[in-house]
Scaffold this motif. Structure first.
Motif, PDB file in Angstrom:
ATOM      1  N   GLY A   5       0.812  -1.197   0.000  1.00 15.97           N
ATOM      2  CA  GLY A   5       0.000   0.000   0.000  1.00 15.97           C
ATOM      3  C   GLY A   5       0.849   1.252   0.000  1.00 15.97           C
ATOM      4  N   THR A   6       0.459   2.209   0.841  1.00 16.73           N
ATOM      5  CA  THR A   6       1.137   3.500   0.876  1.00 16.73           C
ATOM      6  C   THR A   6       2.607   3.363   1.257  1.00 16.73           C
ATOM      7  N   ALA A   7       2.886   2.506   2.233  1.00 15.43           N
ATOM      8  CA  ALA A   7       4.277   2.339   2.680  1.00 15.43           C
ATOM      9  C   ALA A   7       5.144   1.784   1.559  1.00 15.43           C
ATOM     10  N   ALA A   8       4.615   0.826   0.804  1.00 12.99           N
ATOM     11  CA  ALA A   8       5.373   0.244  -0.299  1.00 12.99           C
ATOM     12  C   ALA A   8       5.618   1.276  -1.400  1.00 12.99           C
ATOM     13  N   THR A   9       4.634   2.144  -1.636  1.00  9.05           N
ATOM     14  CA  THR A   9       4.803   3.198  -2.637  1.00  9.05           C
ATOM     15  C   THR A   9       5.876   4.190  -2.207  1.00  9.05           C
ATOM     16  N   ALA A  10       5.851   4.566  -0.926  1.00 16.40           N
ATOM     17  CA  ALA A  10       6.871   5.485  -0.404  1.00 16.40           C
ATOM     18  C   ALA A  10       8.268   4.865  -0.501  1.00 16.40           C
ATOM     19  N   GLU A  11       8.353   3.571  -0.226  1.00 15.17           N
ATOM     20  CA  GLU A  11       9.643   2.874  -0.318  1.00 15.17           C
ATOM     21  C   GLU A  11      10.152   2.903  -1.753  1.00 15.17           C
ATOM     22  N   LYS A  12       9.253   2.707  -2.705  1.00 13.20           N
ATOM     23  CA  LYS A  12       9.676   2.734  -4.110  1.00 13.20           C
ATOM     24  C   LYS A  12      10.202   4.114  -4.500  1.00 13.20           C
ATOM     25  N   TYR A  13       9.503   5.157  -4.082  1.00 10.46           N
ATOM     26  CA  TYR A  13       9.950   6.509  -4.397  1.00 10.46           C
ATOM     27  C   TYR A  13      11.316   6.797  -3.770  1.00 10.46           C
TER      28      TYR A  13
END
Length: 212
Positions: A66-74
Motif C-alpha cells: 500500500g502507501t508504505a510500499a509506494t513510499a519505499e519505491k519513491y
C-alpha cells in the motif's frame, strides 16, 4: 567527434517513469564500467548495481503493498537517480566535449536544437481502469515533449474536489498509470506537457473518473 558547442548530459531521466530510470541505469551499468574513456567513475559498479536491485525490488513490492510500499519505491528511485546524476556529471567532464565518447557511456545528450515554441494544451484526455486502485490516463500525443505531468484530486460526496496533488511524470502519452487510489472513490484528473519554450503547457480540461 568533438563539437564547438558545449555538450551536456541529459538529466531528463530524473523526471521520467520507473522504466525510464531503470533503462537508463541498465544502459550506464553496461556501457560505462570498463569503458577506457571513463576510468574511475565516482560511483563503483557494485553500488550502482545495488541501487538497481533495490529499486527493482521496490517496484515489485509496490504491486502487493500500500502507501508504505509506494513510499519505499519513491525513496529507492530517488537514491538511484542521485547515483546516476553523479555519474552523469562525471561523464560530462570526462568526455572532453566528444559526442561519440559521451554516448558510449550509456547516457544521452541534451538536444542542442534551441528552436522551441510553447507546447499546446493536451487534449483527448481519456481515463480507463487498470488494476484495483489504479487509473490509466491517455492524452493525444504532442510532439517534442519531455514528458507529461498528471495531477489528481479526490472528489467528496458533493462533487467538490480536494487539493490537486502530483500523480507522476511519464514519457509516453498512453496508459499512464496513477496508483494508490481508493476503490469506489471519484477523482478528478488533469495533465500538462513538460518542455517547450515556457517549460510547461497549459493544463488539460479536467475529467472525473471513479476508481475500482
Amino acid at each position: 567527434m568533438k563539437t564547438d558547442r558545449k555538450l551536456r548530459v541529459s538529466l531528463a531521466f530524473g523526471n521520467g517513469s520507473d522504466s525510464i530510470v531503470s533503462d537508463t541505469a541498465g544502459a550506464v551499468r553496461t556501457n560505462l564500467y570498463g569503458n577506457l574513456a571513463f576510468p574511475s567513475p565516482p560511483v563503483p559498479e557494485v553500488d550502482l548495481q545495488a541501487g538497481i536491485t533495490a529499486f527493482s525490488s521496490a517496484i515489485a513490492a509496490q504491486s502487493q503493498g500500500g502507501t508504505a510500499a509506494t513510499a519505499e519505491k519513491y525513496n529507492r528511485k530517488a537514491e538511484l537517480v542521485s547515483l546516476l546524476e553523479r555519474l552523469a556529471l562525471f561523464v560530462q567532464v570526462a568526455c572532453e566535449n566528444d559526442m561519440a565518447k559521451l554516448l558510449s557511456s550509456g547516457f544521452t545528450v541534451v538536444n542542442q536544437n534551441r528552436t522551441q515554441s510553447q507546447l499546446p494544451k493536451p487534449t483527448g484526455l481519456k481515463l480507463d481502469h487498470g488494476l484495483s486502485g489504479q487509473t490509466l490516463v491517455t492524452v493525444d500525443r504532442i510532439a517534442n515533449v519531455r514528458c507529461y505531468e498528471i495531477d489528481v484530486a479526490l472528489l467528496d460526496d458533493e462533487g467538490t474536489p480536494g487539493p490537486m496533488t502530483p500523480a507522476g511524470l511519464h514519457t509516453k502519452s498512453r496508459n499512464m498509470p496513477v496508483n494508490g487510489l481508493i476503490p469506489g472513490k471519484l477523482y478528478l484528473f488533469k495533465t500538462r506537457a513538460v518542455g517547450g519554450s515556457t517549460g510547461y503547457s497549459d493544463w488539460s480540461d479536467p475529467v472525473s473518473h471513479r476508481a475500482l
